[in-house]
Design an enzyme around this catalytic site. Structure first.
Site, PDB file in Angstrom:
ATOM      1  N   LYS A  71       0.840  -1.202   0.000  1.00 59.26           N
ATOM      2  CA  LYS A  71       0.000   0.000   0.000  1.00 59.26           C
ATOM      3  C   LYS A  71       0.877   1.255   0.000  1.00 59.26           C
ATOM      4  CE  LYS A  71      -2.972   2.607   2.963  1.00 59.26           C
ATOM      5  NZ  LYS A  71      -2.240   3.086   4.114  1.00 59.26           N
TER       6      LYS A  71
ATOM      7  N   ASP B 193      -6.674   1.145   0.689  1.00 51.19           N
ATOM      8  CA  ASP B 193      -6.774   1.502   2.111  1.00 51.19           C
ATOM      9  C   ASP B 193      -8.167   1.106   2.588  1.00 51.19           C
ATOM     10  OD1 ASP B 193      -8.538   3.360   1.132  1.00 51.19           O
ATOM     11  OD2 ASP B 193      -7.680   5.060   2.218  1.00 51.19           O
TER      12      ASP B 193
END
Ligand code: SF4
Length: 212
Positions: A122, A141
């Protein structure tokens, strides 16, 4: 009867229309700042991170600055973001690796970024997509995860599996913006509790819409 999954391209074009300014809400001016801000953004708001980094980025300007920092002093700066001891250790660890193995410059590939201590896909996707213009993956997310599930774009719960589903349906050049758009929409309309389906521009194509 439940609607079929939303079309990713339709989601993209409708959200782009209403959020032409969609981008990261973190403040940064170079790849190192974005990397540090992203690490600090875990479990807190971008507003809090921006408040902290205003002073932090003045004090520490290079990977070597963080690597040589007094740990207690660094912790004091990071305290408002929560989990500050872990975050200070993470920032110092990745800064040391950047200083020692990459000549002080943030690396530009997924493999090198995820090899830095504490950096997962991420964070690497945030840096690659925003600082280096490389749309290799999709940032997943909490908002992207929730909206992908609600819109039927992925039935998975694990962020890396969701990312793999999104990679198949979002063209490479749109991936960074696609996650910014979902994050904007997730913060403003498709909130975790009480999504505002009546006012959502996706309510006629979303399988989770409460609007009949
Ligand atoms: S707000 Fe409602 S209609 Fe819009 S994306 Fe979320 S669940 Fe679907």
């Amino acid at each position: 009867m439940k609607r079929k999954p939303a079309s990713a391209s339709e989601v993209f074009s409708r959200l782009k229309e209403i959020y032409p300014e969609a981008t990261t809400e973190l403040r940064w001016s170079n790849p190192l700042e974005l990397l540090v801000a992203t690490v600090l953004s875990a479990r807190t708001t971008d507003t809090t991170v921006n408040r902290v980094t205003e002073n932090l980025f003045e004090k520490y300007q290079s990977a070597r600055d963080y690597a040589r920092a007094n740990p207690e002093e660094l912790e004091r700066y990071l305290r408002p973001t929560g989990f500050y001891r872990n975050k200070a250790r993470a920032v110092q660890g990745l800064a040391r690796a950047i200083a020692e193995n990459h000549g002080g410059g943030v690396p530009r590939t997924m493999g090198e970024l995820t090899a830095l201590p504490g950096v997962g896909r991420k964070t690497a996707n945030v840096v690659l997509g925003n600082a280096f213009g490389s749309d290799e993956g999709v940032v997943v997310d909490t908002h992207v995860r929730r909206l992908s599930n609600r819109l039927g774009l992925s039935a998975e719960h694990d962020p890396e599996k969701i990312e793999q589903d999104l990679i198949k349906i979002v063209p490479k050049e749109n991936r960074t913006l696609f996650s910014h758009l979902l994050i904007f929409h997730g913060r403003r309309v498709c909130r975790p509790r009480k999504p505002d389906c009546p006012d959502c521009v996706l309510n006629d194509i979303c399988p989770s819409s409460t609007v009949k």
